[in-house]
Design a protein around this motif. Sequence first.
Motif, PDB file in Angstrom:
ATOM      1  N   SER A  33       0.855  -1.192   0.000  1.00  0.00           N
ATOM      2  CA  SER A  33       0.000   0.000   0.000  1.00  0.00           C
ATOM      3  C   SER A  33       0.885   1.234   0.000  1.00  0.00           C
ATOM      4  CB  SER A  33      -0.923   0.023   1.224  1.00  0.00           C
ATOM      5  OG  SER A  33      -1.768  -1.108   1.249  1.00  0.00           O
ATOM      6  N   TYR A  34       0.474   2.249  -0.750  1.00  0.00           N
ATOM      7  CA  TYR A  34       1.199   3.507  -0.756  1.00  0.00           C
ATOM      8  C   TYR A  34       0.886   4.292   0.518  1.00  0.00           C
ATOM      9  CZ  TYR A  34       2.502   2.852  -5.655  1.00  0.00           C
ATOM     10  OH  TYR A  34       3.036   2.368  -6.817  1.00  0.00           O
ATOM     11  N   ILE A  35       1.801   5.187   0.880  1.00  0.00           N
ATOM     12  CA  ILE A  35       1.639   5.980   2.096  1.00  0.00           C
ATOM     13  C   ILE A  35       0.398   6.861   1.963  1.00  0.00           C
ATOM     14  CG2 ILE A  35       2.690   7.762   3.535  1.00  0.00           C
ATOM     15  CD1 ILE A  35       5.416   6.701   2.727  1.00  0.00           C
ATOM     16  N   GLY A  36      -0.415   6.870   2.995  1.00  0.00           N
ATOM     17  CA  GLY A  36      -1.596   7.716   3.014  1.00  0.00           C
ATOM     18  C   GLY A  36      -2.825   7.108   2.362  1.00  0.00           C
ATOM     19  N   THR A  37      -2.728   5.863   1.909  1.00  0.00           N
ATOM     20  CA  THR A  37      -3.888   5.202   1.303  1.00  0.00           C
ATOM     21  C   THR A  37      -4.239   3.950   2.094  1.00  0.00           C
ATOM     22  OG1 THR A  37      -2.497   3.903  -0.205  1.00  0.00           O
ATOM     23  CG2 THR A  37      -3.287   6.038  -0.999  1.00  0.00           C
ATOM     24  N   LYS A  38      -5.497   3.627   2.144  1.00  0.00           N
ATOM     25  CA  LYS A  38      -5.956   2.446   2.863  1.00  0.00           C
ATOM     26  C   LYS A  38      -6.146   1.245   1.926  1.00  0.00           C
ATOM     27  CE  LYS A  38      -8.312   5.102   6.473  1.00  0.00           C
ATOM     28  NZ  LYS A  38      -9.604   5.376   7.167  1.00  0.00           N
ATOM     29  N   THR A  39      -6.502   1.539   0.668  1.00  0.00           N
ATOM     30  CA  THR A  39      -6.701   0.450  -0.290  1.00  0.00           C
ATOM     31  C   THR A  39      -5.346  -0.016  -0.805  1.00  0.00           C
ATOM     32  OG1 THR A  39      -8.796   1.428  -0.976  1.00  0.00           O
ATOM     33  CG2 THR A  39      -7.818  -0.220  -2.438  1.00  0.00           C
ATOM     34  N   PRO A  40      -5.031  -1.291  -0.701  1.00  0.00           N
ATOM     35  CA  PRO A  40      -3.725  -1.766  -1.163  1.00  0.00           C
ATOM     36  C   PRO A  40      -3.597  -1.666  -2.679  1.00  0.00           C
ATOM     37  CG  PRO A  40      -5.086  -3.622  -0.498  1.00  0.00           C
ATOM     38  CD  PRO A  40      -5.827  -2.381  -0.106  1.00  0.00           C
ATOM     39  N   ALA A  41      -2.420  -1.226  -3.137  1.00  0.00           N
ATOM     40  CA  ALA A  41      -2.152  -1.179  -4.575  1.00  0.00           C
ATOM     41  C   ALA A  41      -1.951  -2.582  -5.124  1.00  0.00           C
ATOM     42  CB  ALA A  41      -0.921  -0.309  -4.849  1.00  0.00           C
ATOM     43  N   LEU A  42      -1.361  -3.467  -4.322  1.00  0.00           N
ATOM     44  CA  LEU A  42      -1.210  -4.878  -4.666  1.00  0.00           C
ATOM     45  C   LEU A  42      -1.768  -5.687  -3.506  1.00  0.00           C
ATOM     46  CD1 LEU A  42       2.436  -4.910  -6.140  1.00  0.00           C
ATOM     47  CD2 LEU A  42       0.277  -4.640  -7.371  1.00  0.00           C
TER      48      LEU A  42
END
Length: 768
Positions: A521-530
């Motif tokens: 997950s990218y910093i500041g996001t809750k939805t995982p990118a992978l």
Amino acid sequence: MVNVPVNVEIQPVPIPGTEVEAETAGKAGGESVLQRFPGGPAELDQVGPRFKAMRRAARYHGVELDPAEFRAASEAIPSAADLSEWAKNAGMWSRAVRIRWSHLLRFHDTAPVVLLFSDGGAGLLTGASAERNVVFLKGTDAPDDSEATAIDELRLSQVWTGEAVLLRAARSYVAADAPFTLRWLAELVRLESRPLRDIAIASFTLSVLTILPPLIVMTLVNKVLQFNSVSTLVLLSAMIAVAFAYETLLGHARRLIINVVGARLDTKLQLHVFSRLLRLPLDYFERHPAGETMYHLAQVYRIREFLTGKLLSTFLDLITLCVLVPVMFYINATLAWIVLACAGAIMLIILAFLAPLRRRYQRVVDAETWKSAALGETVVGIKTVKALGLEPQRKALWDERVAEAGKARLAFGQLANWPQTLVTPIERLMVLGTMLIGAYLAMNDSSGYMVGGLFAFMMISQRVAQPLVGLARLVEDYEEVGAAIGEAASVLNRPLESSSNSIGLRPKLVGEITFTDLTFSYIGTKTPALDRMSFDIPAGTMFGIVGRSGSGKSTVARLLQGINRDYSGFLKLDGVDLKEINLRHLRQGLGVVLQDNFLFRGSIRDNIIAGRAGLTLSDAMRAAHLAGAEEFIERMPNGYDTYIEEGSPNLSGGQKQRLAIARALIHNPSILILDEATSALDPESEAVVSNNLMRIASGRTMIIVSHRLSSLTECDQILVMEQGKVLDVAPHATLLERCALYRQLWSQQNRHLDGRHGRPVVVPARLV
């Protein structure tokens, strides 16, 4: 260590690591290892005794020197300085030295020392025996468990002139990794202790010399004018001439030393700043405007001016005060106390305004940061500004930023004006008040010596008043410099990609990649990118990655490059966890081509070679041929010497992309990543690149991230992604049969084929 008898006569046994030993091995059927610096860095491990000696000595300390990182000053046999710099770049402590035989005998039980022989060879000193007057050497090709050879001074002197390279593992505290703070700056200044000592001695001597003129004036008034003594006048004149001559010479020497110290501090600061900047993670640059970063780093110049300017001058003034203040009390204690009281009052006024000035100055910093960010963003995006006609909007934004910065500076200046207003009358009192009070005391002095003393005191007080005021204002200057240090530290003290270049494994990269239950997950996001991704990429295969926008395709490429390492699960490269691999080693084993590639100012050849040591024009031509770039390069007036301006205005998008592919292939990477590399190409350029894909992919793992499915049809496997998850992995034909998303994307991109054939393309409708 074996004891070998040493004879006075020169023995025919060759010294390990020399050309003689290499020739002897060649006669025995071996091949000489004494060769020139090879054409490519990959060959360094196979030839060159000096390189072998350095790598074996580094391995003793647990550090693997990467041949690709070697930077030679010339194409000749590598010098001791080049080899030492190679070790330093790998995070080791190293020094190129010239030592004598007597020094070698002190290495009784030591780590290997690299001795450089005059014939271009090298050997490893592993020990010495002062009783037998011998040292023990190993050849660069000798097995680790082999016994060293005992060599006497006479035999060694025939091939060795004293050159050596000392190296060891770095200590736990590395100055380059220390936080950028005032303490670090003080340590930087402390390293210049020797020239600073010379400056202090010169300043103390000059301070003593500054006492003579006032004392001579006092004697002139009290003795010469009162008693008309010509002989005393002549003697005083001679003393003044000698004092002036010494003061002139010492002042010249002190200024030279100050310039040298300033240049050294400036150089160290600049090198440290740029080194830290290069080691910052890509995430930082993606989240901060370039103008903001450049403004923060520009504060280093203010810090440099403070260190080499006001701080150093105040330090010298303190030395002067230590000499002049006692003389002032000797002449007249009453007037001296007045001067010190005025200086104390000035300091109290400045201290009282420090807190509000600090708050006002922070507003100036914030406003200037936003102003610089707007300027940098406009310069970087000037093509978009011109294309969309955004000049009025950018000008309005700039006007707003300038107004805010001007308002903040005006408020700061108005507040800063009050200390100056209150200090000015006290400064005048310090000079004129002491003169008036001194005149009154002289009028009531019956001895008549007070008149000469008043003249002397006035001369000395003028030399003392300015340093005292400067010392008081140094506190105010320190507040501004403290803010500047904080601004620079906001960039330089960010977490680095790696704590040291020597940390991490350096396995030989083959190209087998494994994702196992990986989530990121990218910093500041809750939805995982992978999200819990698992798939394998066999070595030497073409692997495509496709999916809708935002599905995580480019994130996979970022993880493979080590840009982001804070993932859960496992990402292994040839069975080794990617987090354990040295970042520089990893990226030098990868070739990466992005959608929008940056070409540096310079020739086409320089851009393809990209500054890699040992590569030549023939290497650049080979990579350009592989990338399909040679046909347009050879049509240019200067060929590979054609100069590329900033922004590459003289190249088309397709030409830039093919040069980027050639640059990625120049070092023959084991893994090649094409991240939307063909999405911005014209049809002709895309056809050229696509035709070369099979040739480019030969012998390496190729990962193609693309939204154009037509460029993935030749891939061995294609990964279909949806919202960060693995939807399917299979060849093109299989995906058309069983993957609905892939079939939908293929149908959308090939809709134009319906009219050409007069009937729709029939594809199986079976879902996964």
